[in-house]
Motif scaffolding. Structure first.
Motif, PDB file in Angstrom:
ATOM      1  N   ASP A 294      43.530  -4.895  21.918  1.00  0.00           N
ATOM      2  CA  ASP A 294      42.476  -5.049  22.923  1.00  0.00           C
ATOM      3  C   ASP A 294      42.240  -3.740  23.671  1.00  0.00           C
ATOM      4  O   ASP A 294      41.102  -3.434  24.050  1.00  0.00           O
ATOM      5  N   ILE A 295      43.301  -2.962  23.890  1.00  0.00           N
ATOM      6  CA  ILE A 295      43.147  -1.654  24.536  1.00  0.00           C
ATOM      7  C   ILE A 295      42.245  -0.755  23.693  1.00  0.00           C
ATOM      8  O   ILE A 295      41.374  -0.046  24.213  1.00  0.00           O
ATOM      9  N   LYS A 296      42.422  -0.797  22.384  1.00  0.00           N
ATOM     10  CA  LYS A 296      41.594   0.012  21.484  1.00  0.00           C
ATOM     11  C   LYS A 296      40.142  -0.466  21.472  1.00  0.00           C
ATOM     12  O   LYS A 296      39.212   0.332  21.450  1.00  0.00           O
ATOM     13  N   GLN A 297      39.964  -1.780  21.495  1.00  0.00           N
ATOM     14  CA  GLN A 297      38.619  -2.340  21.393  1.00  0.00           C
ATOM     15  C   GLN A 297      37.866  -2.317  22.717  1.00  0.00           C
ATOM     16  O   GLN A 297      36.636  -2.251  22.742  1.00  0.00           O
ATOM     17  N   LYS A 308      50.457   3.786  25.970  1.00  0.00           N
ATOM     18  CA  LYS A 308      51.760   4.385  26.243  1.00  0.00           C
ATOM     19  C   LYS A 308      52.425   3.696  27.436  1.00  0.00           C
ATOM     20  O   LYS A 308      53.641   3.454  27.436  1.00  0.00           O
ATOM     21  N   MET A 309      51.624   3.379  28.449  1.00  0.00           N
ATOM     22  CA  MET A 309      52.153   2.664  29.620  1.00  0.00           C
ATOM     23  C   MET A 309      52.738   1.320  29.206  1.00  0.00           C
ATOM     24  O   MET A 309      53.780   0.895  29.711  1.00  0.00           O
ATOM     25  N   LEU A 310      52.055   0.669  28.281  1.00  0.00           N
ATOM     26  CA  LEU A 310      52.527  -0.627  27.803  1.00  0.00           C
ATOM     27  C   LEU A 310      53.870  -0.487  27.092  1.00  0.00           C
ATOM     28  O   LEU A 310      54.774  -1.310  27.279  1.00  0.00           O
ATOM     29  N   GLU A 333      52.567  -9.008  35.128  1.00  0.00           N
ATOM     30  CA  GLU A 333      52.294  -8.375  36.418  1.00  0.00           C
ATOM     31  C   GLU A 333      50.955  -7.649  36.390  1.00  0.00           C
ATOM     32  O   GLU A 333      50.570  -7.078  35.364  1.00  0.00           O
ATOM     33  N   ALA A 334      50.263  -7.649  37.513  1.00  0.00           N
ATOM     34  CA  ALA A 334      49.006  -6.913  37.630  1.00  0.00           C
ATOM     35  C   ALA A 334      49.302  -5.432  37.851  1.00  0.00           C
ATOM     36  O   ALA A 334      50.344  -5.069  38.395  1.00  0.00           O
ATOM     37  N   GLY A 335      48.378  -4.568  37.416  1.00  0.00           N
ATOM     38  CA  GLY A 335      48.496  -3.141  37.681  1.00  0.00           C
ATOM     39  C   GLY A 335      49.345  -2.357  36.704  1.00  0.00           C
ATOM     40  O   GLY A 335      49.577  -1.167  36.907  1.00  0.00           O
ATOM     41  N   VAL A 336      49.810  -2.977  35.624  1.00  0.00           N
ATOM     42  CA  VAL A 336      50.681  -2.284  34.674  1.00  0.00           C
ATOM     43  C   VAL A 336      49.888  -1.339  33.779  1.00  0.00           C
ATOM     44  O   VAL A 336      50.259  -0.178  33.596  1.00  0.00           O
ATOM     45  N   VAL A 337      48.781  -1.815  33.213  1.00  0.00           N
ATOM     46  CA  VAL A 337      47.976  -0.991  32.300  1.00  0.00           C
ATOM     47  C   VAL A 337      46.509  -0.937  32.721  1.00  0.00           C
ATOM     48  O   VAL A 337      45.679  -0.362  32.018  1.00  0.00           O
ATOM     49  N   SER A 338      46.195  -1.516  33.867  1.00  0.00           N
ATOM     50  CA  SER A 338      44.814  -1.537  34.355  1.00  0.00           C
ATOM     51  C   SER A 338      44.850  -1.595  35.878  1.00  0.00           C
ATOM     52  O   SER A 338      45.899  -1.887  36.469  1.00  0.00           O
TER      53      SER A 338
END
Length: 356
Positions: A294-297, A308-310, A333-338
């Motif tokens: 989903d990050i790529k799309q 990388k954060m993930l 958790e919120a705020g991890v990759v977005s």
């Protein structure tokens, strides 16, 4: 009769008024063989009639309770039925339904004579004088589950509320689903109530000190658990729960958790029960790859370098079901990759899920 405690919120609290009443020692109330546990105000005898806190038994019957401070009334609703009880009045429904004694405020709680109200909502009431037990039975429902709310606050010695706690969680209809559903209900209720109890206990000393230091500038903290409409099909019960805490800052914190249960076995199911997993850390790797895709799309939803954060994050990654062959994956958790404002990241994935 079974004495399994049913998680019930405290009675509606309001300003106390003086009502001649005496404690009804030892009186117990059961709804479909589950004991209603009243927290705070207990049943009393007033004017020769037994009165109980409005929330306990009625919520166990699936009745929603809403207090109106201005009108000094309580609105009760279940399905398409509705009733408004006004403090001091001996009838409701325009006088069509008579009460043995009026609804009253005792010890800060709204108290009602149970029989007329329970029967109005299709409950069958029986009294056993020898054991001092009120038994309410309700007809079997087709509804798979209902929502239960449990509340508990942390207060300072002077009565100031330091932390408000409210947890809402689903409970399966044991009348139609049987003993395994009861085991699942116990697990869900234990988790929800235990989370609140632990939070209040762990933060009591810190919040008490903060309130003392800040005085009038102190902001009440919150602890809230809620859930979304569960998936219920083919003996699978799955739902998403969100925990929110506010500690006086710019924003609160959210933590998500998914639950999926086998209604036949009465146990929680893992992802491996639905899909074939191969890696050394199979479930996390499988779910993480769905988020990576989903990050790529949809890169605009995420921080730059989110993949990388993930990889580096230790945050839990969970799942739940929303429809047949429909899996939802989320970072707990919120705020991890977005951005935090995006809330909990959730990604839907259509899969050929097999119930193993």
């Amino acid at each position: 009769m079974k004495k399994k405690g049913l998680a019930i919120a405290c009675a509606v609290t309001m300003l106390a008024s003086s009502v001649p009443a005496r404690a009804a020692d030892g009186i117990k109330v059961f709804v479909n063989n589950y004991e209603v546990v009243f927290q705070g105000q207990q049943p009393v005898i007033a004017d020769g009639y037994t009165l109980i806190p409005v929330r306990g038994a009625l919520e166990a019957m699936g009745v929603q309770v809403v207090w109106n401070e201005k009108e000094k009334s309580v609105l009760l609703t279940k399905d398409k039925q509705e009733a408004k009880l006004v403090i001091g009045k001996k009838s409701f429904e325009g006088g069509k339904v008579q009460l043995e004694t009026p609804a009253q405020i005792i010890g800060g709680s709204t108290m009602i004579p149970l029989r007329a109200v329970a029967e109005y909502f299709n409950g069958h009431v029986a009294w056993d004088g020898k054991s001092k037990t009120v038994s309410i039975t309700i007809d079997k429902k087709e509804d798979a589950y209902s929502a239960v709310t449990y509340k508990k606050d942390l207060k300072a010695a002077n009565g100031t509320v330091l932390i408000t706690g409210t947890v809402k969680y689903p409970q399966l209809n044991t009348e139609t689903l049987g003993v395994e559903a009861r085991a699942i209900n116990d697990k869900i209720a234990s988790w929800a109530k235990g989370s609140l109890e632990s939070y209040l206990s762990e933060n009591k000393e810190l919040v008490t000190k903060e309130a003392g230091d800040l005085g009038s500038d102190f902001k009440t903290h919150d602890f809230i658990i809620d859930f979304e409409t569960p998936y219920f099909k083919d003996n699978i019960f799955s739902f998403y729960s969100n925990q929110y805490t506010y500690t006086g800052g710019a924003h609160g914190n959210s933590y998500a958790k998914g639950f999926t249960y086998d209604l036949k076995a009465g146990i929680e199911k893992s992802l491996s029960n639905f899909v074939a997993l191969k890696d050394t850390n199979p479930e996390r790797a499988f779910l993480k790859n769905i988020i990576k895709d989903d990050i790529k799309q949809n890169p605009s939803k995420y921080f730059e370098g989110a993949d990388k954060m993930l990889e580096e994050s230790q945050a839990d990654i969970g799942f739940y079901l929303t429809a047949e062959n429909q899996l939802v994956v989320f970072i707990s958790e919120a705020g991890v990759v977005s951005p935090y404002s995006s809330g909990i990241i959730r990604v839907e994935k259509k899969l050929a899920l097999g119930n193993k």
